[in-house]
Design a protein around this motif. Structure first.
Motif, PDB file in Angstrom:
ATOM      1  N   ALA A 103       0.803  -1.248  -0.206  1.00 42.84           N
ATOM      2  CA  ALA A 103       0.048   0.010   0.133  1.00 42.84           C
ATOM      3  C   ALA A 103       1.102   1.286  -0.033  1.00 42.84           C
ATOM      4  CB  ALA A 103      -0.884   0.002   0.978  1.00 42.84           C
ATOM      5  N   ALA A 104       2.019   1.400   0.780  1.00 45.46           N
ATOM      6  CA  ALA A 104       2.867   2.418   0.715  1.00 45.46           C
ATOM      7  C   ALA A 104       3.380   2.772  -0.488  1.00 45.46           C
ATOM      8  CB  ALA A 104       4.038   2.145   1.969  1.00 45.46           C
ATOM      9  N   GLN A 105       3.804   1.662  -1.134  1.00 47.19           N
ATOM     10  CA  GLN A 105       4.485   1.875  -2.364  1.00 47.19           C
ATOM     11  C   GLN A 105       3.891   2.362  -3.378  1.00 47.19           C
ATOM     12  OE1 GLN A 105       6.267  -2.119  -3.046  1.00 47.19           O
ATOM     13  NE2 GLN A 105       8.004  -1.919  -1.219  1.00 47.19           N
ATOM     14  N   LEU A 122      -6.499   6.543 -12.873  1.00 48.50           N
ATOM     15  CA  LEU A 122      -6.846   5.765 -11.681  1.00 48.50           C
ATOM     16  C   LEU A 122      -6.530   6.816 -10.550  1.00 48.50           C
ATOM     17  CD1 LEU A 122      -5.365   2.148 -11.737  1.00 48.50           C
ATOM     18  CD2 LEU A 122      -7.787   2.699 -11.860  1.00 48.50           C
ATOM     19  N   ASN A 123      -7.267   7.256  -9.744  1.00 46.40           N
ATOM     20  CA  ASN A 123      -7.339   8.351  -8.658  1.00 46.40           C
ATOM     21  C   ASN A 123      -6.560   7.291  -7.278  1.00 46.40           C
ATOM     22  OD1 ASN A 123      -9.117   6.589  -6.828  1.00 46.40           O
ATOM     23  ND2 ASN A 123     -10.972   7.747  -7.796  1.00 46.40           N
ATOM     24  N   ARG A 124      -6.043   8.113  -6.460  1.00 51.82           N
ATOM     25  CA  ARG A 124      -5.219   7.611  -5.402  1.00 51.82           C
ATOM     26  C   ARG A 124      -5.821   6.230  -4.624  1.00 51.82           C
ATOM     27  NH1 ARG A 124      -1.032  10.097  -2.494  1.00 51.82           N
ATOM     28  NH2 ARG A 124      -0.543   8.886  -0.561  1.00 51.82           N
ATOM     29  N   SER A 125      -7.209   6.592  -4.268  1.00 52.69           N
ATOM     30  CA  SER A 125      -8.041   5.394  -3.802  1.00 52.69           C
ATOM     31  C   SER A 125      -7.887   4.319  -4.535  1.00 52.69           C
ATOM     32  CB  SER A 125      -9.377   5.969  -3.546  1.00 52.69           C
ATOM     33  OG  SER A 125     -10.104   4.966  -2.684  1.00 52.69           O
ATOM     34  N   GLU A 126      -8.180   4.237  -5.764  1.00 51.60           N
ATOM     35  CA  GLU A 126      -8.453   3.088  -6.727  1.00 51.60           C
ATOM     36  C   GLU A 126      -6.932   2.596  -6.818  1.00 51.60           C
ATOM     37  OE1 GLU A 126     -12.017   4.537  -9.568  1.00 51.60           O
ATOM     38  OE2 GLU A 126      -9.990   5.146  -9.962  1.00 51.60           O
ATOM     39  N   PHE A 127      -5.930   3.275  -6.824  1.00 55.09           N
ATOM     40  CA  PHE A 127      -4.393   2.460  -7.011  1.00 55.09           C
ATOM     41  C   PHE A 127      -4.132   1.821  -6.043  1.00 55.09           C
ATOM     42  CE2 PHE A 127       0.105   2.797  -7.804  1.00 55.09           C
ATOM     43  CZ  PHE A 127       0.165   2.353  -9.220  1.00 55.09           C
ATOM     44  N   VAL A 128      -4.428   2.491  -4.363  1.00 53.07           N
ATOM     45  CA  VAL A 128      -3.807   1.776  -3.451  1.00 53.07           C
ATOM     46  C   VAL A 128      -4.713   0.563  -3.178  1.00 53.07           C
ATOM     47  CG1 VAL A 128      -4.065   2.233  -0.716  1.00 53.07           C
ATOM     48  CG2 VAL A 128      -3.026   3.875  -2.322  1.00 53.07           C
ATOM     49  N   ASN A 224      -9.555 -12.866   7.435  1.00 50.26           N
ATOM     50  CA  ASN A 224     -10.397 -11.782   7.977  1.00 50.26           C
ATOM     51  C   ASN A 224      -9.403 -10.827   8.671  1.00 50.26           C
ATOM     52  OD1 ASN A 224     -12.529 -13.216   7.515  1.00 50.26           O
ATOM     53  ND2 ASN A 224     -12.965 -14.144   9.454  1.00 50.26           N
ATOM     54  N   LYS A 225      -8.365 -11.147   9.425  1.00 47.29           N
ATOM     55  CA  LYS A 225      -7.314  -9.912   9.699  1.00 47.29           C
ATOM     56  C   LYS A 225      -6.887  -9.135   8.825  1.00 47.29           C
ATOM     57  CE  LYS A 225      -6.176 -12.206  14.300  1.00 47.29           C
ATOM     58  NZ  LYS A 225      -5.220 -12.534  14.865  1.00 47.29           N
ATOM     59  N   PHE A 226      -6.413 -10.118   7.415  1.00 49.52           N
ATOM     60  CA  PHE A 226      -5.931  -9.457   6.296  1.00 49.52           C
ATOM     61  C   PHE A 226      -6.674  -8.313   5.886  1.00 49.52           C
ATOM     62  CE2 PHE A 226      -3.317 -13.282   5.046  1.00 49.52           C
ATOM     63  CZ  PHE A 226      -2.058 -12.966   5.876  1.00 49.52           C
ATOM     64  N   ASP A 227      -8.104  -8.759   5.714  1.00 51.42           N
ATOM     65  CA  ASP A 227      -9.021  -7.782   5.301  1.00 51.42           C
ATOM     66  C   ASP A 227      -9.096  -6.574   6.007  1.00 51.42           C
ATOM     67  OD1 ASP A 227      -9.626  -9.508   3.001  1.00 51.42           O
ATOM     68  OD2 ASP A 227     -11.292 -10.417   4.075  1.00 51.42           O
ATOM     69  N   THR A 228      -9.321  -6.823   7.371  1.00 51.85           N
ATOM     70  CA  THR A 228      -9.420  -5.623   8.266  1.00 51.85           C
ATOM     71  C   THR A 228      -8.137  -4.466   8.155  1.00 51.85           C
ATOM     72  OG1 THR A 228     -10.746  -7.009  10.062  1.00 51.85           O
ATOM     73  CG2 THR A 228      -9.966  -5.007  10.419  1.00 51.85           C
ATOM     74  N   PHE A 229      -7.095  -5.157   8.158  1.00 51.09           N
ATOM     75  CA  PHE A 229      -6.037  -4.245   8.238  1.00 51.09           C
ATOM     76  C   PHE A 229      -5.901  -3.539   6.737  1.00 51.09           C
ATOM     77  CE2 PHE A 229      -1.182  -4.260   7.694  1.00 51.09           C
ATOM     78  CZ  PHE A 229      -1.079  -3.132   8.563  1.00 51.09           C
ATOM     79  N   ALA A 230      -6.195  -4.320   5.657  1.00 50.26           N
ATOM     80  CA  ALA A 230      -6.356  -3.889   4.427  1.00 50.26           C
ATOM     81  C   ALA A 230      -7.120  -2.651   4.294  1.00 50.26           C
ATOM     82  CB  ALA A 230      -6.609  -4.754   3.319  1.00 50.26           C
ATOM     83  N   HIS A 231      -8.254  -2.855   5.030  1.00 51.42           N
ATOM     84  CA  HIS A 231      -9.327  -1.480   4.897  1.00 51.42           C
ATOM     85  C   HIS A 231      -8.654  -0.361   5.692  1.00 51.42           C
ATOM     86  CE1 HIS A 231     -12.858  -4.710   4.293  1.00 51.42           C
ATOM     87  NE2 HIS A 231     -12.273  -4.195   2.973  1.00 51.42           N
ATOM     88  N   ASP A 232      -8.041  -0.563   6.860  1.00 49.72           N
ATOM     89  CA  ASP A 232      -7.709   0.443   7.537  1.00 49.72           C
ATOM     90  C   ASP A 232      -6.352   1.029   6.547  1.00 49.72           C
ATOM     91  OD1 ASP A 232      -9.212   0.052   9.530  1.00 49.72           O
ATOM     92  OD2 ASP A 232      -7.857  -1.073  10.882  1.00 49.72           O
ATOM     93  N   LEU A 233      -5.640   0.177   6.073  1.00 54.29           N
ATOM     94  CA  LEU A 233      -4.621   0.674   5.435  1.00 54.29           C
ATOM     95  C   LEU A 233      -4.910   1.703   4.135  1.00 54.29           C
ATOM     96  CD1 LEU A 233      -2.054  -2.417   4.960  1.00 54.29           C
ATOM     97  CD2 LEU A 233      -1.465  -0.039   6.362  1.00 54.29           C
ATOM     98  N   HIS A 234      -6.127   1.347   3.440  1.00 51.74           N
ATOM     99  CA  HIS A 234      -6.519   1.925   2.355  1.00 51.74           C
ATOM    100  C   HIS A 234      -7.089   3.373   2.772  1.00 51.74           C
ATOM    101  CE1 HIS A 234     -10.091   3.413  -0.132  1.00 51.74           C
ATOM    102  NE2 HIS A 234      -9.304   2.743  -0.916  1.00 51.74           N
ATOM    103  N   ASP A 235      -7.697   3.579   4.003  1.00 49.85           N
ATOM    104  CA  ASP A 235      -8.334   4.797   4.543  1.00 49.85           C
ATOM    105  C   ASP A 235      -6.858   5.615   4.966  1.00 49.85           C
ATOM    106  OD1 ASP A 235     -10.675   3.774   4.319  1.00 49.85           O
ATOM    107  OD2 ASP A 235     -10.763   2.976   6.467  1.00 49.85           O
ATOM    108  N   PHE A 236      -6.014   4.724   5.347  1.00 52.36           N
ATOM    109  CA  PHE A 236      -4.785   5.660   5.873  1.00 52.36           C
ATOM    110  C   PHE A 236      -4.078   6.179   4.607  1.00 52.36           C
ATOM    111  CE2 PHE A 236      -0.361   5.898   6.941  1.00 52.36           C
ATOM    112  CZ  PHE A 236      -0.089   6.973   7.909  1.00 52.36           C
ATOM    113  N   PHE A 237      -3.805   5.537   3.518  1.00 54.84           N
ATOM    114  CA  PHE A 237      -2.973   5.862   2.464  1.00 54.84           C
ATOM    115  C   PHE A 237      -3.924   6.785   1.483  1.00 54.84           C
ATOM    116  CE2 PHE A 237      -0.049   2.396   3.912  1.00 54.84           C
ATOM    117  CZ  PHE A 237       0.969   3.371   4.183  1.00 54.84           C
ATOM    118  N   ALA A 238      -5.105   6.550   1.351  1.00 52.26           N
ATOM    119  CA  ALA A 238      -5.827   7.222   0.565  1.00 52.26           C
ATOM    120  C   ALA A 238      -6.209   8.653   1.173  1.00 52.26           C
ATOM    121  CB  ALA A 238      -7.159   6.379   0.044  1.00 52.26           C
ATOM    122  N   THR A 239      -6.542   8.652   2.447  1.00 54.46           N
ATOM    123  CA  THR A 239      -7.226   9.777   3.112  1.00 54.46           C
ATOM    124  C   THR A 239      -6.128  10.602   3.979  1.00 54.46           C
ATOM    125  OG1 THR A 239      -8.195   8.737   4.838  1.00 54.46           O
ATOM    126  CG2 THR A 239      -9.398   9.103   2.699  1.00 54.46           C
ATOM    127  N   GLY A 240      -5.159   9.917   4.591  1.00 53.54           N
ATOM    128  CA  GLY A 240      -4.283  10.284   5.469  1.00 53.54           C
ATOM    129  C   GLY A 240      -4.570   9.882   6.976  1.00 53.54           C
TER     130      GLY A 240
END
Length: 250
Positions: A103-105, A122-128, A224-240
């Motif tokens: 996600a960071a890369q 692709l906007n930032r959210s879609e790319f991440v 399930n932990k992967f999905d939860t972590f991925a959702h949080d990462l998406h919010d973090f890298f897409a919105t800060g």
């Protein structure tokens, strides 16, 4: 009377010798080609099953011990660069750090190419989001390593053992036809071979089935932990920030 006693003793000795033919050692000494093929196949299945049981057990034990620490340290690190550096220091088999780095890369790559066709398509959210999906899929696939072998062994080992059972019964029928009698002397060896092959097939299959169900359950929890972590990462890298993080700071 003496003759009856002698006859009974002879029959008892004959029966004892016949029962000795049902031992595992006697089985190995009297294997034919098909018997050896069945036995070696079951032995290989057992070795593969034990190997993947040990590998998956160690992998899940290591993952269970490190996952919460890695995720919590990432979110508790105030500086994003320090958090990413911490993820880069993790072992190459640690999955959560690899998902975060994907996600960071992706976010950094998108930022470096602002104004290009990439940003227009692709906007930032879609790319991440695309990078996170690929990372989660990759790490989920790694968790499933060996499960196909366990499922195959669990489903086929009883039938391989059954082949040995059928072959042993076939030998018993051949011996009955050759001797003209169905005494225990004639059928003890082939019947013993049949019973032992059935038992070996079950001993190979049962641990594989139990391990497959156990690891499938553990992988479901980890995914399930992967999905939860991925959702949080998406919010973090897409919105800060993560969802609820801004509200919590206020």
């Amino acid at each position: 009377m003496l003759q009856e006693t002698t006859t009974a003793a002879t029959a008892g000795g004959s029966n004892a010798q016949a029962l000795q033919q049902m031992s595992f050692a006697h089985l190995l000494q009297n294997f034919d080609f098909v018997g050896w093929v069945v036995f070696i196949t079951l032995a290989i299945m057992s070795v593969l099953s034990i190997y993947w049981i040990v590998v998956n057990f160690v992998k899940n034990l290591r993952l269970r011990a490190s996952s919460d620490r890695v995720v919590s340290t990432f979110w508790e690190t105030p500086n994003a660069q320090d958090a990413i550096r911490f993820m880069e220091e993790q072992g190459r088999f640690e999955p959560f750090s690899k998902i975060a780095l994907d996600a960071a890369q992706a976010a950094a790559h998108h930022q470096r190419h602002e104004g290009s066709r990439l940003v227009e398509s692709l906007n930032r959210s879609e790319f991440v989001d695309r990078a996170l999906r690929q990372g989660v899929t990759r790490e989920s696939s790694k968790l499933e390593a060996g499960l196909t072998v366990l499922a195959t062994v669990g489903s086929t080992a009883p039938f391989v053992g059954l082949l040995g059972t059928v072959w042993g019964i076939y030998h018993a029928l051949i011996r009955i036809g050759a001797t003209g009698q169905a005494s225990i002397d004639a059928v003890a060896g082939p019947v013993g071979e049949a019973l032992i092959m059935t038992a070996i097939g079950l001993f190979v299959a049962i641990p594989a089935v139990l391990a497959y169900n156990f690891f499938t359950r553990l992988n479901r929890v980890t995914n399930n932990k992967f999905d939860t972590f991925a959702h949080d990462l998406h919010d973090f890298f897409a919105t800060g920030s993560r969802v609820g993080e801004v509200a919590a700071k206020r």
